[in-house]
Design an enzyme around this catalytic site. Structure first.
Site, short mmCIF file in Angstrom:
data_model
loop_
_atom_site.label_atom_id
_atom_site.label_comp_id
_atom_site.label_asym_id
_atom_site.label_seq_id
_atom_site.Cartn_x
_atom_site.Cartn_y
_atom_site.Cartn_z
N CYS A 1 0.97 -1.63 -0.30
CA CYS A 1 -0.45 0.18 -0.07
C CYS A 1 1.09 1.37 -0.06
O CYS A 1 0.86 2.37 -0.61
CB CYS A 1 -0.96 0.26 0.96
SG CYS A 1 -2.11 -1.38 0.84
N HIS B 1 -3.07 6.71 2.15
CA HIS B 1 -3.89 5.75 1.58
C HIS B 1 -4.66 5.33 2.54
O HIS B 1 -5.40 5.44 3.69
CB HIS B 1 -2.83 4.47 2.03
CG HIS B 1 -3.01 2.57 2.14
ND1 HIS B 1 -3.23 2.29 0.82
CD2 HIS B 1 -3.52 2.04 2.66
CE1 HIS B 1 -4.17 1.42 0.93
NE2 HIS B 1 -3.67 1.11 2.14
N ASN C 1 -10.56 -0.07 -0.41
CA ASN C 1 -9.29 -0.21 -0.18
C ASN C 1 -7.90 -0.92 -1.87
O ASN C 1 -8.37 -1.76 -1.58
CB ASN C 1 -8.53 -0.66 0.78
CG ASN C 1 -5.89 -1.16 0.91
OD1 ASN C 1 -6.06 -0.74 0.03
ND2 ASN C 1 -5.97 -0.85 2.43
#
Length: 352
Positions: free
Chosen positions: A118, A261, A291
């Site tokens: 990520c 993020h 996500n």
């Protein structure tokens, strides 16, 4: 006047197929309320069977290149570097970036993948910026793309609720440090002691060298949610603050927008609190896309620019946290970019 890498194009793409929470509640032991209250996510996009990460990367890259061309940023020789951040490459070998470069018609340019989960996009941005400032390249296409739907346990209500597929991209050109869009600095870090908190245990050389079949379930992504939450808030907050202090952003308007993020809305709010920022200064789009791992930060950035939430002149801080463990931040004053028409159309497109 010092040389810098300057953002001159932006694009994003998510696959058309939308999976709202009620689809998951019909398949798993979960509820829309449980998903929303714990993650803030309402829906996510997933690829169709047979599609892959490169397909998303190409679409996002094409839009970023069009954005740069509209503003003249891809002229003077075009792109000579492609850096793709991903943890779900099309194949374990070779890297996916050369395929993306070829499909975009960029020729025999330097192209490689970066794996930092990520945090991948921030790492890729830092690598590309360093190559531009060193004179190794003049214009770079930096893409974050992942298809985590391909590595999730179909029966795991937690990971399936969190993750979606998507990609975002920026074009960088060489320029001066005092112009809008110049990347002003980076803060990067890692801690391998936490590598087991975010992982896919099977499929790599560690497991394959045993000659034994992988234990059931090890082929899927796993995450220690509570520990990851704590580490994410701590490391994104510290990284962001370290960078703010280093580049000398001070005062009440030190940061206009944080594009972090998009892991969990509670993590985003906690990072904002640690940095002393109001909720409206924290960009949020995970409710629409979930996500998207390495695609997360550029997707959120593209959505915020399209909505007018990130505007020219804004001091923008990018920050991420992911497996490794890894973390990183980048800072820039946002330029006046020309986006292609509706650069992220499926972020608002409802399909079943």
């Amino acid at each position: 006047m010092s040389r810098a890498a300057v953002v001159c194009g932006l694009g994003a793409w998510v696959p058309p197929r939308v999976v709202p929470n009620d689809v998951l509640t019909a398949q798993l032991d979960t509820s829309d309320e449980w998903i929303r209250t714990r993650t803030g996510i309402e829906r996510r996009h997933v690829i169709e069977p047979g599609d892959a990460t490169s397909d998303l990367a190409v679409e996002a890259g094409r839009r970023a290149l069009a954005s740069a061309a509209a503003g003249g940023g891809a002229a003077d020789g075009g792109i000579d570097l492609v850096v793709l951040a991903t943890s779900t490459p099309d194949h374990p070998c070779p890297a996916t970036a050369p395929v993306v470069a070829e499909r975009l018609g960029l020729g025999c340019v330097a192209a490689f993948d970066v794996g930092a989960v990520c945090t991948g996009f921030v790492y890729a941005l830092a690598v590309a910026a360093s190559m531009l400032t060193a004179g190794t390249a003049r214009r770079a296409l930096v893409i974050g793309a992942d298809t985590f739907s391909t590595i999730l346990d179909p029966g795991d209500r937690t990971t399936r609720a969190i993750f979606g597929d998507g990609a975002g991209a920026v074009v960088l050109r060489t320029g001066d440090a005092d112009e809008p869009g110049a990347l002003l600095g980076f803060d990067l870090g890692s801690d391998g002691a936490g590598s087991g908190l975010i992982t896919v245990r099977a499929g790599g050389s560690r497991q394959r060298s045993t000659g034994e079949p992988a234990p059931e379930g090890d082929q899927y992504f796993s995450m220690a949610g509570r520990a990851v939450f704590t580490e994410a808030v701590l490391n994104m907050s510290e990284s962001a603050q370290n960078l703010i202090d280093r580049i000398g952003w001070t005062g009440d308007t030190a940061v206009d927008r944080v594009v972090a993020h998009q892991a969990n809305v509670r993590i985003l709010r906690a990072v904002g609190e640690q940095l002393g920022l109001a909720d409206e200064q924290i960009v949020v789009n995970l409710d629409k896309v979930g996500n998207t791992v390495a695609g997360s930060i550029p997707l959120a950035l593209a959505d915020a620019v399209a909505a007018g939430d990130v505007r020219p002149g804004h001091r923008v801080l990018l920050t991420g946290f992911g497996g490794g463990l890894t973390w990183g931040s980048a800072a820039l004053r946002w330029p006046d970019l020309d986006l292609v028409p509706d650069p992220t159309p499926t972020l608002r497109k409802e399909q079943s």
